[in-house]
Write a protein that holds these residues in place. Structure first.
Motif, PDB file in Angstrom:
ATOM      1  N   ILE A  63       0.840  -1.204   0.000  1.00  0.00           N
ATOM      2  CA  ILE A  63       0.000   0.000   0.000  1.00  0.00           C
ATOM      3  C   ILE A  63       0.871   1.248   0.000  1.00  0.00           C
ATOM      4  CG2 ILE A  63      -1.642   1.343   1.394  1.00  0.00           C
ATOM      5  CD1 ILE A  63      -2.856  -1.357   2.299  1.00  0.00           C
ATOM      6  N   ILE A  64       1.878   1.243   0.869  1.00  0.00           N
ATOM      7  CA  ILE A  64       2.783   2.400   0.945  1.00  0.00           C
ATOM      8  C   ILE A  64       3.588   2.546  -0.337  1.00  0.00           C
ATOM      9  CG2 ILE A  64       4.765   3.357   2.189  1.00  0.00           C
ATOM     10  CD1 ILE A  64       3.680   1.885   4.696  1.00  0.00           C
ATOM     11  N   PHE A  65       4.084   1.405  -0.864  1.00  0.00           N
ATOM     12  CA  PHE A  65       4.926   1.415  -2.069  1.00  0.00           C
ATOM     13  C   PHE A  65       4.149   1.951  -3.274  1.00  0.00           C
ATOM     14  CE2 PHE A  65       6.498  -0.788  -5.891  1.00  0.00           C
ATOM     15  CZ  PHE A  65       7.802  -0.305  -5.905  1.00  0.00           C
ATOM     16  N   ARG A  66       2.862   1.613  -3.370  1.00  0.00           N
ATOM     17  CA  ARG A  66       2.042   2.025  -4.515  1.00  0.00           C
ATOM     18  C   ARG A  66       1.406   3.401  -4.304  1.00  0.00           C
ATOM     19  NH1 ARG A  66       0.544  -2.237  -8.019  1.00  0.00           N
ATOM     20  NH2 ARG A  66       1.419  -4.263  -7.378  1.00  0.00           N
ATOM     21  N   GLY A  67       1.735   4.053  -3.200  1.00  0.00           N
ATOM     22  CA  GLY A  67       1.201   5.389  -2.962  1.00  0.00           C
ATOM     23  C   GLY A  67      -0.268   5.407  -2.635  1.00  0.00           C
ATOM     24  N   LEU A  68      -0.731   4.355  -1.955  1.00  0.00           N
ATOM     25  CA  LEU A  68      -2.161   4.253  -1.639  1.00  0.00           C
ATOM     26  C   LEU A  68      -2.436   4.476  -0.148  1.00  0.00           C
ATOM     27  CD1 LEU A  68      -2.929   1.070  -3.795  1.00  0.00           C
ATOM     28  CD2 LEU A  68      -3.438   3.454  -4.368  1.00  0.00           C
ATOM     29  N   ALA A  69      -1.495   5.119   0.540  1.00  0.00           N
ATOM     30  CA  ALA A  69      -1.644   5.328   1.984  1.00  0.00           C
ATOM     31  C   ALA A  69      -2.800   6.254   2.326  1.00  0.00           C
ATOM     32  CB  ALA A  69      -0.342   5.886   2.560  1.00  0.00           C
ATOM     33  N   HIS A  70      -3.349   6.921   1.301  1.00  0.00           N
ATOM     34  CA  HIS A  70      -4.479   7.821   1.538  1.00  0.00           C
ATOM     35  C   HIS A  70      -5.813   7.110   1.386  1.00  0.00           C
ATOM     36  CE1 HIS A  70      -3.747   7.710  -2.772  1.00  0.00           C
ATOM     37  NE2 HIS A  70      -5.036   8.027  -2.946  1.00  0.00           N
ATOM     38  N   GLU A  71      -5.800   5.823   0.969  1.00  0.00           N
ATOM     39  CA  GLU A  71      -7.039   5.075   0.751  1.00  0.00           C
ATOM     40  C   GLU A  71      -7.663   4.713   2.103  1.00  0.00           C
ATOM     41  OE1 GLU A  71      -8.896   4.187  -1.654  1.00  0.00           O
ATOM     42  OE2 GLU A  71      -7.763   4.403  -3.522  1.00  0.00           O
ATOM     43  N   ILE A  72      -8.735   5.377   2.439  1.00  0.00           N
ATOM     44  CA  ILE A  72      -9.365   5.212   3.743  1.00  0.00           C
ATOM     45  C   ILE A  72      -9.890   3.788   3.940  1.00  0.00           C
ATOM     46  CG2 ILE A  72     -11.242   6.003   5.240  1.00  0.00           C
ATOM     47  CD1 ILE A  72      -8.970   7.987   4.924  1.00  0.00           C
ATOM     48  N   LEU A  73     -10.488   3.219   2.879  1.00  0.00           N
ATOM     49  CA  LEU A  73     -11.043   1.868   2.994  1.00  0.00           C
ATOM     50  C   LEU A  73      -9.962   0.838   3.279  1.00  0.00           C
ATOM     51  CD1 LEU A  73     -13.770   1.758   0.189  1.00  0.00           C
ATOM     52  CD2 LEU A  73     -14.127   1.665   2.649  1.00  0.00           C
ATOM     53  N   LEU A  74      -8.818   0.982   2.619  1.00  0.00           N
ATOM     54  CA  LEU A  74      -7.706   0.048   2.835  1.00  0.00           C
ATOM     55  C   LEU A  74      -7.178   0.153   4.265  1.00  0.00           C
ATOM     56  CD1 LEU A  74      -5.595   0.267  -0.458  1.00  0.00           C
ATOM     57  CD2 LEU A  74      -6.877  -1.686   0.394  1.00  0.00           C
ATOM     58  N   LEU A  75      -6.964   1.368   4.706  1.00  0.00           N
ATOM     59  CA  LEU A  75      -6.430   1.566   6.055  1.00  0.00           C
ATOM     60  C   LEU A  75      -7.437   1.116   7.120  1.00  0.00           C
ATOM     61  CD1 LEU A  75      -4.704   5.037   5.611  1.00  0.00           C
ATOM     62  CD2 LEU A  75      -3.627   2.795   5.710  1.00  0.00           C
ATOM     63  N   GLY A  76      -8.712   1.341   6.842  1.00  0.00           N
ATOM     64  CA  GLY A  76      -9.743   0.872   7.764  1.00  0.00           C
ATOM     65  C   GLY A  76      -9.747  -0.640   7.885  1.00  0.00           C
ATOM     66  N   LYS A  77      -9.550  -1.293   6.731  1.00  0.00           N
ATOM     67  CA  LYS A  77      -9.503  -2.755   6.736  1.00  0.00           C
ATOM     68  C   LYS A  77      -8.272  -3.257   7.481  1.00  0.00           C
ATOM     69  CE  LYS A  77     -11.116  -6.766   5.569  1.00  0.00           C
ATOM     70  NZ  LYS A  77     -12.389  -7.241   6.142  1.00  0.00           N
ATOM     71  N   LEU A  78      -7.154  -2.578   7.315  1.00  0.00           N
ATOM     72  CA  LEU A  78      -5.925  -2.934   8.036  1.00  0.00           C
ATOM     73  C   LEU A  78      -6.151  -2.857   9.547  1.00  0.00           C
ATOM     74  CD1 LEU A  78      -3.111  -1.058   6.050  1.00  0.00           C
ATOM     75  CD2 LEU A  78      -3.210  -3.517   6.451  1.00  0.00           C
ATOM     76  N   ILE A  79      -6.698  -1.758   9.993  1.00  0.00           N
ATOM     77  CA  ILE A  79      -6.938  -1.554  11.425  1.00  0.00           C
ATOM     78  C   ILE A  79      -7.934  -2.579  11.959  1.00  0.00           C
ATOM     79  CG2 ILE A  79      -7.929   0.046  13.115  1.00  0.00           C
ATOM     80  CD1 ILE A  79      -6.743   2.337  11.393  1.00  0.00           C
ATOM     81  N   SER A  80      -8.987  -2.833  11.182  1.00  0.00           N
ATOM     82  CA  SER A  80     -10.009  -3.780  11.599  1.00  0.00           C
ATOM     83  C   SER A  80      -9.431  -5.179  11.790  1.00  0.00           C
ATOM     84  CB  SER A  80     -11.137  -3.817  10.572  1.00  0.00           C
ATOM     85  OG  SER A  80     -12.085  -4.798  10.907  1.00  0.00           O
ATOM     86  N   PHE A  81      -8.604  -5.624  10.834  1.00  0.00           N
ATOM     87  CA  PHE A  81      -8.010  -6.962  10.942  1.00  0.00           C
ATOM     88  C   PHE A  81      -7.136  -7.061  12.189  1.00  0.00           C
ATOM     89  CE2 PHE A  81      -4.528  -9.916  10.352  1.00  0.00           C
ATOM     90  CZ  PHE A  81      -5.174 -11.078   9.963  1.00  0.00           C
ATOM     91  N   CYS A  82      -6.257  -6.079  12.376  1.00  0.00           N
ATOM     92  CA  CYS A  82      -5.329  -6.115  13.504  1.00  0.00           C
ATOM     93  C   CYS A  82      -6.054  -6.035  14.842  1.00  0.00           C
ATOM     94  CB  CYS A  82      -4.331  -4.969  13.404  1.00  0.00           C
ATOM     95  SG  CYS A  82      -3.160  -5.150  12.066  1.00  0.00           S
TER      96      CYS A  82
END
Length: 669
Positions: A63-82
């Motif tokens: 996500i960071i490598f592809r410049g997608l750190a601003h994608e709220i849905l992705l980050l939300g999913k990351l936090i939810s899993f952890c």
């Protein structure tokens, strides 16, 4: 016009070709989900299938490598899993959350849920407050877990505030919120309030019923739990394993075998499928209710026995005194955990088979199962019973080197072991280093000093205890009076005996009277001791009379000793130890007729002399022996040396007190 029905029947099936989505179509789908690129969609799909933190971190790197750190849905999913997943990492979820400038409601809910499910309920509440402060309104997914956090800390008034906010926002009467509030009430001990709320719920779910039955089960209200169970059945609601486990638990807790059998019969008749947890609960219930046969029957029918099944069965055998069967069951376990080892070690200690307990502990260490605090406390207790200072010191060194921070209970066990094994200085040193100390710690330390005749030191420690604000109890004064007795501190003993009632309102029990009578007897104040016995509010026991009888022997008060015999034979007519003590008392006075009478009484009553067992430690090994013991390989050599020492003492003119030998003589002249 052709028949439309026949036309349709003869018509060829309509085949809709599967068209490859156009770029515009893919972007439309991504846009509807909130993704700006197909890469974000792909990584989101990978997160859906993620099964480990290691894999998640790799996706995060992409996500960071592809410049997608601003994608709220992705980050939300990351936090939810952890935060929520069993394979997650709550600390990593918090790290990601704290990096967000403006976390959304989904992120807050995920993290609140994670903390409420783990050991961080207060952190969940702080997050909730932060969420409100940031202007984000909670929803139906927020309140149940915030209330769960309140239940975890029994925060009643906080839950009232949270619930009022839920009502204000229109979520207060949702069943999931009401169920969470029932959990809070039950955790605060407000069973009546929980039941009132339960009765007010319009559409109760299975969770509602299980919570209320579980609440009654926890406090041992078996009748209320089973009444709810009957209502639940009448309502046609499907019973699950949690319902059954709660009912079996309350049957076990209150030792009501009939209720437990009723649940078992319900399972058999209805054919409801039960998991291993319910089967283990049934097994434990039968074991605690004393029905070993039924426990064995349940155990034999468990298809996939886990370590809890095996441990429960072994524990059932041990609690019924069948240590051989318990050991056999333990040896058959495919897999053993620390609880399994602890259960059997503790059983051996409980039945006084301390050598077997220590041997089992050595086996445990060899199996690479790491002992926990429960293990160490049980093993230290075994060392205390047989005076095995060597093993006790090994455990003390192990605790020191492994960096374990001993709890108060473990430190108390260490003190007790060293005290009983004669290492008073080490025991006192452990006490001085203890922080914090509880009442038991002070009592143990005073008891150790009393045991070794350090009366002055015990009194000084008691004064320190008072100065520190610890209020003594009846056990404290038993140790204190015992210390005065063993050190001959008669005036101090009298003083503290009076002070325990006048200063602390503790009424003297039989143990306190026995200590004072022993103190007075040792000091030669037998008349005062007899007067004290006459004024006791309870009937003197065997220990009290025994202490006075020992004093009669020491100070040669034969007539008083004779009057005590009548009292002793009424209390305990079959006590060989007391009869032998009185016989030796008369033998020392050369009153052979009375010796013959005692022997006659014992023979006519069938009283046999019991042999005491003593322990001695040599080179780290503990040996046991009895009087006239010929079992040892070197017994003949030992007795030869003993005879030589006795002859040497006689030759040197040393008085040898052989009073104990009087009873051993076959003929009394």
């Amino acid at each position: 016009m052709p028949n439309s029905c026949s036309s349709l029947s003869n018509a060829r099936p309509l085949v809709v070709p599967r068209l490859k989505p156009s770029l515009f179509h893919r972007r439309a789908i991504q846009s509807s989900l909130g993704f700006e690129s197909s890469a974000a969609q792909t990584l989101h799909n990978r997160l859906e299938r993620c099964s480990s933190v290691r894999e998640l971190k790799a996706i995060h790197a992409q996500i960071i490598f592809r410049g997608l750190a601003h994608e709220i849905l992705l980050l939300g999913k990351l936090i939810s899993f952890c935060a929520v997943d069993d394979a997650g990492d709550l600390a990593y979820a918090r790290y990601l959350f704290d990096k967000m400038r403006e976390p959304n409601r989904f992120m807050y809910n995920s993290l609140i849920r994670g903390y409420s499910n783990n050991e961080g309920p207060l952190e969940a509440l702080l997050l909730y407050r932060r969420m409100i402060g940031s202007g984000i309104s909670p929803n139906e997914f927020t309140f149940p877990f915030v209330l769960k956090a309140c239940a975890g800390e029994s925060l009643y008034w906080v839950s009232v505030l949270v619930h009022s906010q839920a009502v204000k926002l229109g979520f207060g009467f949702q069943v999931c919120v009401q169920n969470a509030l029932i959990t809070v009430y039950l955790s605060c001990g407000l069973v009546g309030d929980a039941r009132k709320l339960f009765d007010e719920i319009a559409d109760r779910t299975l969770v509602s019923w299980n919570l209320m039955i579980g609440g009654y089960s926890k406090i041992g209200c078996s009748m209320e739990a089973f009444r709810l169970f009957e209502e639940m059945r009448t309502s046609g609601l499907q019973i699950d394993e949690f319902t059954l486990a709660n009912l079996i638990s309350v049957s076990s807790q209150t030792v009501q075998l009939d209720l437990g059998k009723y649940v078992h019969l319900y399972i058999e008749v209805t054919g409801v499928e039960v998991d291993v947890i319910v089967s283990n609960s049934l097994l434990d219930m039968y074991a605690k209710c004393g029905d070993l046969r039924s426990a064995e029957a349940v155990f034999s029918k468990i298809p996939k026995k886990d370590v809890v099944s095996w441990t429960t069965m072994a524990n059932a055998y041990a609690n019924h005194g069948s240590l051989a069967l318990a050991q056999q069951c333990f040896d058959q376990m495919p897999k053993k955990n620390v609880v399994s080892w602890n259960s059997l070690i503790s059983s051996y200690v409980q039945f006084g088979r301390c050598k077997e307990a220590l041997n089992l502990f050595r086996r445990m260490c060899g199996s690479r199962v790491v002992p926990d605090e429960t293990t160490l406390i049980a093993v230290l207790s075994a060392c205390s019973h047989i005076g095995d200072a060597a093993t006790g010191k090994e455990i003390y060194i192990y605790i020191s080197k492994s960096g374990i921070r001993p709890s108060v209970t473990l430190s108390n066990a260490l003190m007790t072991m060293f005290g009983k094994c004669g290492a008073v200085e080490i025991a006192v040193d452990i006490f001085k280093k203890m922080k914090p100390r509880n009442l038991v710690s002070w009592n143990v330390a005073i008891g150790i000093l009393a045991l070794h005749g350090c009366g002055v030191e015990a009194i000084k420690l008691f004064e320190d205890m008072e100065a520190s604000g610890i209020v003594p109890n009846e056990i404290t004064f038993t140790g204190l009076l015992s210390a005065c007795s063993h050190s001959g501190l008669i005036e101090m003993g009298r003083y503290y005996f009076q002070r325990m009632s006048s200063a602390y309102g503790i009424s003297p029990e039989i143990e306190h009277y026995a200590c004072l009578i022993d103190l007075l007897g040792r000091g030669g104040f037998l008349e005062e001791a007899l007067g004290l016995i006459g004024n006791m509010p309870m009937r003197p026991d065997i220990v009290t009379w025994g202490a006075l009888l020992a004093a009669c022997r020491t100070h040669h008060y034969w007539e008083i000793g004779k009057s005590i015999l009548k009292q002793l034979l009424e209390l305990l007519p079959h006590s060989s130890g007391l009869c032998v003590l009185l016989s030796n008392l008369y033998a020392e006075a050369r009153r052979w007729d009375d010796v013959r009478k005692i022997r006659k009484i014992m023979n006519e009553s069938g009283i046999a002399k019991c042999r005491a067992i003593s322990f001695i430690e040599i080179d780290g090994n503990v040996y046991e022996f009895m009087v006239d013991d010929k079992r040892g390989e070197m017994s003949s050599s030992l007795y030869l040396v003993l005879d030589q020492l006795t002859d040497h003492l006689k030759f040197e003119g040393c008085p040898c007190n052989l009073s104990g030998a009087y009873w051993e003589a076959e003929d009394v002249q």
